[in-house]
Write a protein that holds these residues in place. Structure first.
Motif, PDB file in Angstrom:
ATOM      1  N   ASP A  99      42.532  41.297  44.705  1.00 63.07           N
ATOM      2  CA  ASP A  99      41.128  41.362  44.461  1.00 63.07           C
ATOM      3  C   ASP A  99      40.644  40.503  45.843  1.00 63.07           C
ATOM      4  O   ASP A  99      40.714  39.744  46.316  1.00 63.07           O
ATOM      5  CB  ASP A  99      41.265  40.274  43.375  1.00 63.07           C
ATOM      6  N   SER A 100      38.950  41.081  45.433  1.00 65.55           N
ATOM      7  CA  SER A 100      38.145  40.188  45.762  1.00 65.55           C
ATOM      8  C   SER A 100      37.959  38.870  45.700  1.00 65.55           C
ATOM      9  O   SER A 100      38.371  38.498  44.554  1.00 65.55           O
ATOM     10  CB  SER A 100      36.635  40.668  46.008  1.00 65.55           C
ATOM     11  N   LYS A 101      37.260  37.643  46.343  1.00 65.60           N
ATOM     12  CA  LYS A 101      36.945  36.004  45.924  1.00 65.60           C
ATOM     13  C   LYS A 101      35.207  36.816  44.971  1.00 65.60           C
ATOM     14  O   LYS A 101      34.741  37.556  44.730  1.00 65.60           O
ATOM     15  CB  LYS A 101      36.283  35.773  47.433  1.00 65.60           C
ATOM     16  N   LEU A 339      39.144  42.792  38.677  1.00 68.69           N
ATOM     17  CA  LEU A 339      38.057  42.423  37.833  1.00 68.69           C
ATOM     18  C   LEU A 339      36.359  41.869  39.287  1.00 68.69           C
ATOM     19  O   LEU A 339      35.308  43.194  38.927  1.00 68.69           O
ATOM     20  CB  LEU A 339      37.829  41.643  37.393  1.00 68.69           C
ATOM     21  N   ASN A 340      37.267  41.435  40.013  1.00 67.76           N
ATOM     22  CA  ASN A 340      36.142  41.295  41.651  1.00 67.76           C
ATOM     23  C   ASN A 340      36.279  42.329  41.581  1.00 67.76           C
ATOM     24  O   ASN A 340      34.877  43.333  42.078  1.00 67.76           O
ATOM     25  CB  ASN A 340      36.441  40.301  42.287  1.00 67.76           C
ATOM     26  N   TYR A 344      32.270  44.959  42.519  1.00 68.87           N
ATOM     27  CA  TYR A 344      31.924  45.551  43.914  1.00 68.87           C
ATOM     28  C   TYR A 344      31.579  47.114  43.919  1.00 68.87           C
ATOM     29  O   TYR A 344      30.365  47.366  44.383  1.00 68.87           O
ATOM     30  CB  TYR A 344      32.231  44.880  45.012  1.00 68.87           C
ATOM     31  N   THR A 345      32.382  48.069  43.095  1.00 66.78           N
ATOM     32  CA  THR A 345      32.529  49.212  42.839  1.00 66.78           C
ATOM     33  C   THR A 345      31.227  49.590  42.614  1.00 66.78           C
ATOM     34  O   THR A 345      30.114  50.218  42.643  1.00 66.78           O
ATOM     35  CB  THR A 345      34.055  49.838  42.516  1.00 66.78           C
ATOM     36  N   ASP A 346      31.252  48.392  40.968  1.00 65.19           N
ATOM     37  CA  ASP A 346      30.277  48.947  40.145  1.00 65.19           C
ATOM     38  C   ASP A 346      28.749  48.300  40.322  1.00 65.19           C
ATOM     39  O   ASP A 346      27.200  49.275  40.886  1.00 65.19           O
ATOM     40  CB  ASP A 346      30.051  48.352  38.921  1.00 65.19           C
ATOM     41  N   CYS A 347      28.275  47.402  41.562  1.00 65.49           N
ATOM     42  CA  CYS A 347      27.318  46.275  41.513  1.00 65.49           C
ATOM     43  C   CYS A 347      26.711  46.612  43.112  1.00 65.49           C
ATOM     44  O   CYS A 347      25.717  46.499  43.805  1.00 65.49           O
ATOM     45  CB  CYS A 347      27.765  45.256  40.780  1.00 65.49           C
ATOM     46  N   LEU A 348      27.651  46.598  43.870  1.00 63.53           N
ATOM     47  CA  LEU A 348      27.126  46.260  45.664  1.00 63.53           C
ATOM     48  C   LEU A 348      26.239  48.178  45.730  1.00 63.53           C
ATOM     49  O   LEU A 348      26.207  48.784  45.694  1.00 63.53           O
ATOM     50  CB  LEU A 348      27.952  46.587  45.992  1.00 63.53           C
TER      51      LEU A 348
END
Ligand code: PLP
Length: 377
Positions: A99-101, A339-340, A344-348
């Motif tokens: 996952d990302s941070k 989750l992270n 980022y996929t959805d919100c960045l």
């Protein structure tokens, strides 16, 4: 329409391409390739630099140099471009996605150690937006388990971790000069090698599996087939374009940083009010202004804002679809919910940022965003 990106033309590109043509040697490893290699050495201290046709190819070279085979595993972030992992998957490896941070799309180093198995052959990290990963922690894990690190530094030219240039810390670094990056050549890449044991074989793999490079240096009297390989070296015309850009790297960077800072000061009030987050540059990292992105609070809001900006004549774009949620990963048993990375996929959302972008356009884009959120309050 303000485009998301526009390839940069800084001055001498066409002159140098003409020179390379007139020199009568436009295949790989000509004058301009050599100039680029020395510049990388002098400016960033890379032990060995080899221009490639793309970052994808540099990653493929790293996978060959690491002898990746069927049954091996690699560790990589899920929030990245396909090439980061495809180079290894193409040689038969399975990817264990991390996952990302919470506060950065970069790999969560705390999750690496528990994902290591006896099959792990490489840890691949991505310096997202040119901002360094936690390299001390990652290199400590690498040393403890003797697993090499590949830095996908595609976006990270002229960026540093505690004064060390990115791409010089792991065993390998891979850069991209695709026209969407800071320094460009249309398509192009670079493999940096920081462990001397890989030097001889790297040259061979890059020259179709032959020892042609040592033949041209006069070290042997004929060259032949000695290993696997492919045609990884770019034409000298590509290197000519690249060299014109590299000569002006500081100028390109200072303009990009000025644009980044302008966005940052225009939008920081909104960020403080909780409308979205702006990416934080950790103390150990520099900002090479590859990207200016915000992270919205939901997919719906990100999409509303993106479409609003389009109505305002501004091309803002989302980025990666988390690889661990991709059809291919799921069909190969590599899928998982992270989750992270999914957030980022959805919100960045990435805002236009390129060398020729006017500061007045940056102000206009920022105002459009401010208006969007004012309309919501
Ligand atoms: C752009 C990019 C690549 C691919 O670079 P190419 O030169 O187009 O092959 C790989 N990884 C990351 C993180 C990138 O941003």
């Amino acid at each position: 329409m303000i485009p998301f990106n526009k390839p940069c033309l800084i001055g001498n590109e066409i002159k140098y391409i003409e020179q390379s043509v007139l020199l009568g040697k436009i295949s790989g490893d000509g004058q301009f390739t050599k100039k680029c290699h020395s510049l990388f050495h002098e400016k960033y201290g890379f032990k060995q630099s080899l221009l490639t046709t793309s970052c994808t190819d540099a990653l493929e070279m790293a996978a060959i140099l690491l002898n990746i085979e069927v049954g091996d595993e690699i560790i990589a972030p899920a929030y990245t471009f396909v090439s980061t992992v495809n180079a290894f998957v193409g040689r038969g490896a399975k990817v264990v996605f991390i996952d990302s941070k919470v506060d950065s799309p970069n790999i969560e180093w705390r999750d690496i150690e528990s994902s290591i198995t006896s099959k792990t052959k490489a840890i691949v990290v991505v310096h997202y937006a040119g901002v360094a990963c936690d390299m001390d922690e990652i290199m400590a894990i690498s040393r403890k388990y003797k697993i090499p690190v590949v830095e996908d530094a595609a976006q990270a030219i002229a960026s540093y971790y505690k004064n060390n240039p990115l791409g010089s810390i792991g065993d390998f670094g891979t850069f991209s000069f695709h026209e969407t990056k800071n320094i460009i050549a249309g398509e192009g890449g670079l493999l940096t090698i920081n462990d001397e044991k890989y030097f001889p074989r790297a040259e061979i793999i890059r020259e179709k599996g032959t020892n042609r490079s040592s033949f041209f240096r006069g070290e042997i009297d004929k060259y032949g087939w000695v290993d696997v390989g492919s045609s990884f070296l770019p034409s000298d015309m590509v290197a000519a374009y690249l060299y014109a850009q590299l000569e002006k790297v500081d100028e390109i960077q200072s303009k990009r940083v000025a644009i980044w800072n302008r966005y940052h000061s225009a939008l920081s009030n909104l960020a403080h009010s909780g409308a979205f987050t702006i990416h934080r540059i950790p103390d150990f990292a520099t900002n090479n202004a590859h990207m200016f992105y915000i992270v919205c609070t939901s997919l719906r809001e990100r999409e509303e804002l993106r479409l609003w900006l389009r109505e305002c004549g501004v091309m803002a774009v989302f980025h990666y679809q988390s690889l661990s949620s991709s059809e291919y990963a799921i069909s190969r048993g590599m899928g998982k919910v992270l989750l992270n990375s999914d957030r980022y996929t959805d919100c960045l959302l990435r805002l236009p940022l390129f060398y020729d972008l006017d500061i007045s356009d940056v102000d206009y884009i920022s105002d459009c965003i401010i208006n969007f959120y004012e309309g919501k309050m």
